[in-house]
Design a protein around this motif. Structure first.
Motif, PDB file in Angstrom:
ATOM      1  N   ILE A 150       0.833  -1.204   0.000  1.00 21.38           N
ATOM      2  CA  ILE A 150       0.000   0.000   0.000  1.00 21.38           C
ATOM      3  C   ILE A 150       0.871   1.260   0.000  1.00 21.38           C
ATOM      4  O   ILE A 150       0.589   2.215  -0.718  1.00 21.38           O
ATOM      5  CB  ILE A 150      -0.972  -0.014   1.204  1.00 21.38           C
ATOM      6  CG1 ILE A 150      -2.037  -1.086   0.993  1.00 21.38           C
ATOM      7  CG2 ILE A 150      -1.612   1.354   1.419  1.00 21.38           C
ATOM      8  CD1 ILE A 150      -2.930  -1.329   2.188  1.00 21.38           C
ATOM      9  N   GLU A 151       1.938   1.244   0.785  1.00 18.49           N
ATOM     10  CA  GLU A 151       2.855   2.394   0.793  1.00 18.49           C
ATOM     11  C   GLU A 151       3.486   2.596  -0.574  1.00 18.49           C
ATOM     12  O   GLU A 151       3.600   3.735  -1.048  1.00 18.49           O
ATOM     13  CB  GLU A 151       3.951   2.197   1.857  1.00 18.49           C
ATOM     14  CG  GLU A 151       3.453   2.318   3.276  1.00 18.49           C
ATOM     15  CD  GLU A 151       2.943   3.707   3.601  1.00 18.49           C
ATOM     16  OE1 GLU A 151       3.564   4.706   3.159  1.00 18.49           O
ATOM     17  OE2 GLU A 151       1.907   3.804   4.280  1.00 18.49           O
ATOM     18  N   HIS A 152       3.879   1.505  -1.212  1.00 18.68           N
ATOM     19  CA  HIS A 152       4.474   1.603  -2.545  1.00 18.68           C
ATOM     20  C   HIS A 152       3.438   2.097  -3.553  1.00 18.68           C
ATOM     21  O   HIS A 152       3.734   2.878  -4.442  1.00 18.68           O
ATOM     22  CB  HIS A 152       5.030   0.249  -2.969  1.00 18.68           C
ATOM     23  CG  HIS A 152       5.633   0.233  -4.345  1.00 18.68           C
ATOM     24  ND1 HIS A 152       6.378   1.263  -4.838  1.00 18.68           N
ATOM     25  CD2 HIS A 152       5.596  -0.700  -5.322  1.00 18.68           C
ATOM     26  CE1 HIS A 152       6.770   0.982  -6.064  1.00 18.68           C
ATOM     27  NE2 HIS A 152       6.297  -0.203  -6.384  1.00 18.68           N
ATOM     28  N   PHE A 153       2.208   1.637  -3.389  1.00 15.23           N
ATOM     29  CA  PHE A 153       1.120   2.041  -4.281  1.00 15.23           C
ATOM     30  C   PHE A 153       0.838   3.531  -4.131  1.00 15.23           C
ATOM     31  O   PHE A 153       0.552   4.208  -5.105  1.00 15.23           O
ATOM     32  CB  PHE A 153      -0.128   1.212  -3.951  1.00 15.23           C
ATOM     33  CG  PHE A 153      -1.190   1.273  -4.997  1.00 15.23           C
ATOM     34  CD1 PHE A 153      -0.999   0.656  -6.223  1.00 15.23           C
ATOM     35  CD2 PHE A 153      -2.385   1.937  -4.766  1.00 15.23           C
ATOM     36  CE1 PHE A 153      -1.984   0.699  -7.197  1.00 15.23           C
ATOM     37  CE2 PHE A 153      -3.369   1.985  -5.734  1.00 15.23           C
ATOM     38  CZ  PHE A 153      -3.168   1.368  -6.952  1.00 15.23           C
ATOM     39  N   ARG A 154       0.927   4.049  -2.922  1.00 11.96           N
ATOM     40  CA  ARG A 154       0.670   5.476  -2.673  1.00 11.96           C
ATOM     41  C   ARG A 154       1.803   6.364  -3.173  1.00 11.96           C
ATOM     42  O   ARG A 154       1.560   7.483  -3.620  1.00 11.96           O
ATOM     43  CB  ARG A 154       0.481   5.728  -1.185  1.00 11.96           C
ATOM     44  CG  ARG A 154      -0.836   5.284  -0.659  1.00 11.96           C
ATOM     45  CD  ARG A 154      -0.938   5.632   0.805  1.00 11.96           C
ATOM     46  NE  ARG A 154      -2.182   5.159   1.367  1.00 11.96           N
ATOM     47  CZ  ARG A 154      -2.430   5.094   2.645  1.00 11.96           C
ATOM     48  NH1 ARG A 154      -1.513   5.482   3.521  1.00 11.96           N
ATOM     49  NH2 ARG A 154      -3.583   4.646   3.079  1.00 11.96           N
ATOM     50  N   THR A 155       3.028   5.899  -3.034  1.00 10.10           N
ATOM     51  CA  THR A 155       4.166   6.753  -3.359  1.00 10.10           C
ATOM     52  C   THR A 155       4.505   6.782  -4.830  1.00 10.10           C
ATOM     53  O   THR A 155       5.132   7.736  -5.287  1.00 10.10           O
ATOM     54  CB  THR A 155       5.422   6.306  -2.582  1.00 10.10           C
ATOM     55  OG1 THR A 155       5.718   4.951  -2.912  1.00 10.10           O
ATOM     56  CG2 THR A 155       5.225   6.456  -1.095  1.00 10.10           C
TER      57      THR A 155
END
Length: 163
Positions: A150-155
């Motif tokens: 999710i963090e990778h998807f957001r960034t």
């Protein structure tokens, strides 16, 4: 919390390694003793107990470090965002499955608590507990993978196409 998790992961690797060494020793000793016509049935029972623990803990270690086999023959042709969404969906399914296995493993361990090995006064539920501990640890590892995804998807910024 991160330090506790890291300590738990290191302890899991150590327990799995020591368990595997003793598993090999017990199986080898049992084979030698059988060749000499000396029966020690507890060797095999203890080896089976260690096999369950090392196999399940080893599966969690492999899962956490990304060393399990993955099949991406279809998804590799998808756009990156779709690949990440599919990966997130797979992680969510894995989380659900590990939680279900953990819950039913607890019930199985409770049911097996009075049953003992034939050759040792050890409760058979210790085998079932290996499944519970490993799936609980896999659930925690999967939550970490979901969080990272999710963090990778957001960034990641969407790619703009120039016209």
């Amino acid at each position: 919390m991160k330090k506790i998790y890291d300590y738990f992961c290191k302890a899991e690797v150590a327990v799995c390694g020591v368990g595997f060494v003793f598993l090999v020793i017990f199986v080898f000793a049992s084979a030698i003793l059988r060749f000499l016509r000396i029966s020690m049935s507890w060797n095999i029972d203890l080896a089976m107990l260690l096999l369950a623990w090392t196999a399940f803990l080893g599966a969690d270690i492999a899962w956490r470090s990304g060393q399990l086999i993955g099949i991406d023959i279809v998804t590799r042709y998808f756009p990156k965002k779709v690949q990440e969404l599919v990966l997130l969906l797979v992680y969510a399914i894995i989380l659900c499955v590990t939680v279900i296995i953990c819950i039913y493993g607890i019930r199985l361990a409770w049911t097996e608590r009075l049953r003992t090995y034939q050759s040792m006064p050890i409760p058979y539920s210790l085998v079932s507990l290996s499944l519970v501990v490993a799936t609980f640890s896999m659930s925690i590892s999967t939550v970490g993978k979901i969080k990272a995804c999710i963090e990778h998807f957001r960034t990641t910024e969407p790619v703009e196409h120039a016209e």
